[in-house]
Design an enzyme around this catalytic site. Structure first.
Site, short mmCIF file in Angstrom:
data_model
loop_
_atom_site.label_atom_id
_atom_site.label_comp_id
_atom_site.label_asym_id
_atom_site.label_seq_id
_atom_site.Cartn_x
_atom_site.Cartn_y
_atom_site.Cartn_z
N ASN A 1 7.59 14.01 55.56
CA ASN A 1 8.88 14.60 55.20
C ASN A 1 10.08 13.75 55.61
OD1 ASN A 1 7.22 16.64 54.39
ND2 ASN A 1 8.13 18.23 55.65
N HIS B 1 -3.06 13.53 51.04
CA HIS B 1 -1.65 13.17 51.21
C HIS B 1 -1.49 11.74 51.73
CE1 HIS B 1 2.00 15.12 50.36
NE2 HIS B 1 2.35 15.54 51.55
N ASN C 1 7.68 15.89 49.02
CA ASN C 1 8.64 15.78 50.12
C ASN C 1 8.91 14.35 50.57
OD1 ASN C 1 9.15 18.54 50.27
ND2 ASN C 1 7.50 18.90 51.74
#
Length: 206
Positions: A87, A40, A133
């Site tokens: 996020n 990520h 996200n």
């Protein structure tokens, strides 16, 4: 003599860029050592490679992000690594956009994509969040989805894995070596996009 010229070149690269940035290049990821070298954090890792090539450090805390201003392919650029966690990435991106009055079309986002195998890259002019996200947050905060993006493959989630466990898992050494080539391509793609040659970048790297 070669050492002197190398030092001169390094000093020249790190000179302060005058004037506000024309473009923002964002790399998405999560802050902190626990997330280093995770899938990520591919956007963070890409921007670190960008900064190494340019000869700058992304170390100024501003807009809830680590930032630096530099010159890239003749353009004034703000490199941004949001420190808000994935996020809420849009908070940092929009703060920088708003401060410098940069339209969303001049924000280039580099991030991970689970639909692409490691070693693959895809460039898009605009589009939906596609379940990511970080992108979802940028669209919500900026009010638009017309920003170009450079998606770097992290591999598909193996059967039986939870998606969060996959994207927050660390890369293998083999994958990290493969990604080095992708970061080079992403750097070249970003330069083409800033030159108004997004179609060329898509034809070359997609």
């Amino acid at each position: 003599m070669n050492d002197i010229w190398s030092l001169f070149d390094k000093i020249k690269k790190t000179e302060k860029v005058s004037g506000p940035p024309e473009y923002i290049i964002v790399g998405l990821g999560n802050p902190g050592k626990d997330y280093e070298k995770t899938r990520h954090n591919t956007g963070f890792m890409a921007l670190d490679k960008f900064s190494d090539k340019i000869g700058v450090h992304i170390d100024r805390l501003k807009f809830k992000a680590l930032t630096t201003q530099c010159e890239m392919a003749g353009h004034r650029v703000l490199l941004v690594k949001p420190q808000t966690f994935m996020n809420l990435s849009g908070e940092a991106v929009f703060a920088a956009m708003d401060f410098y009055k940069i339209p969303v079309e001049k924000v280039i986002v580099v991030y991970d994509d689970t639909t692409l195998e490691v070693g693959k890259m895809r460039i898009r002019k605009k589009g939906s969040a596609g379940g990511h996200n970080g992108i979802k947050s940028i669209i919500a905060c900026s009010g638009g989805d017309t920003f170009p993006r450079i998606k770097i493959g992290i591999g598909k989630k193996p059967e039986g894995w939870d998606l969060a466990d996959w994207v927050l898992g660390k890369y293998s050494e083999e994958d990290l070596k493969t990604l080095d080539g992708m970061y080079e391509n992403a750097f070249e793609a970003a330069k083409l996009i800033m030159d108004g040659k997004t179609e060329d970048a898509m034809n070359k790297f997609n």
